[in-house]
Design an enzyme around this catalytic site. Sequence first.
Site, short mmCIF file in Angstrom:
data_model
loop_
_atom_site.label_atom_id
_atom_site.label_comp_id
_atom_site.label_asym_id
_atom_site.label_seq_id
_atom_site.Cartn_x
_atom_site.Cartn_y
_atom_site.Cartn_z
N GLN A 162 0.83 -1.20 0.00
CA GLN A 162 0.00 0.00 0.00
C GLN A 162 0.87 1.25 0.00
O GLN A 162 0.34 2.35 0.00
CB GLN A 162 -0.91 -0.01 1.24
N HIS A 214 -1.53 1.32 -4.28
CA HIS A 214 -1.89 2.73 -4.08
C HIS A 214 -1.04 3.65 -4.95
O HIS A 214 -0.92 4.84 -4.67
CB HIS A 214 -1.78 3.13 -2.61
N CYS A 241 2.82 19.86 -17.75
CA CYS A 241 3.03 19.00 -18.92
C CYS A 241 3.72 19.79 -20.03
O CYS A 241 3.31 20.89 -20.37
CB CYS A 241 1.66 18.49 -19.40
N GLY A 252 2.98 -4.70 8.83
CA GLY A 252 2.89 -3.24 8.93
C GLY A 252 1.68 -2.64 8.26
O GLY A 252 1.71 -1.49 7.84
N SER A 253 0.61 -3.40 8.17
CA SER A 253 -0.63 -2.82 7.63
C SER A 253 -1.72 -2.94 8.68
O SER A 253 -1.91 -3.98 9.29
CB SER A 253 -1.08 -3.55 6.36
N SER A 254 -2.45 -1.85 8.85
CA SER A 254 -3.59 -1.87 9.77
C SER A 254 -4.79 -2.53 9.11
O SER A 254 -5.79 -2.79 9.77
CB SER A 254 -3.95 -0.44 10.17
ZN ZN Z 1 -0.61 17.05 -20.96
#
Ligand code: ZN
Length: 272
Positions: free
Chosen positions: A105, A123, A156, A196-198
Amino acid sequence: MNTDTLIQQAIDLLSGARYVVALTGAGISTPSGIPDYRSPESGLWEQAEDMLEVASVYGFRHRPQVFYQWLGPLLRVIYAARPNPAHMALAELESAGRLEALITQNIDLLHGRAGSRNVLEVHGHLREIVCLACHYTLPAAPALEEYLSSGRVPHCRRCHHVMKPSVVLFGELLPYGTMRAAQAHARAADVMLVAGSSLEVAPAGDLPALTRASGGRLIIVNFMPTHLDNEADVVIRGDVAEVLPRLVAPFVGPPAHLDPPNGRQYNASWGV
Ligand code: ZN
């Protein structure tokens, strides 16, 4: 039951497993000094008026400058961070042929820097930035370093729209292909090692339930209780940076040095 006994039980489970998958969350990177950016207790939110707005795709679209102001301190921490023994342990387990996939995550790229190869970043990650208008994508490090030094939000070069790190913000869908692959690994696993993840953030937090539903076993290593502790075969409350090296030790031989002696030196760049 004491920690030594629990660790031995977990080792026994891993020893008999054919398909081990790991799932990691913010807790595996806190020993590296990285706070949980989704947690109000992280300290990252003291200046941000509302985390759900600032770190949401809505907030980003309307006030990208505020988003980047919030992100800046987290970026500096992540730039300075190094993989800790928990990251190294999982990379070694994979190298030993005992870990099929690592689902994380976290966005901090530390698993890759530790040497893990099959990493599913559900994620998103800080490896790239993407234009929200035309989807033009660039390596993140040069643009984010430029932001940290100049305060100029990345735009961009094709269409001049603002660019966003490839992390999943509140209100955004998880990357579809990555999530599908993570679910497939979770179903195939006969042992899932959660570190280490809740397990509070869905749907990634639901992956261990897929493993359980397919008859797989769960090992959970976390400081705090999780909603799946009752479903787990082994629950170890402890520091992942201490527990994981002990868990993998029987499979990987002597502990590796934190700076691999193969010339792969880590610098401030996020290049992997
Ligand atoms: Zn763009």
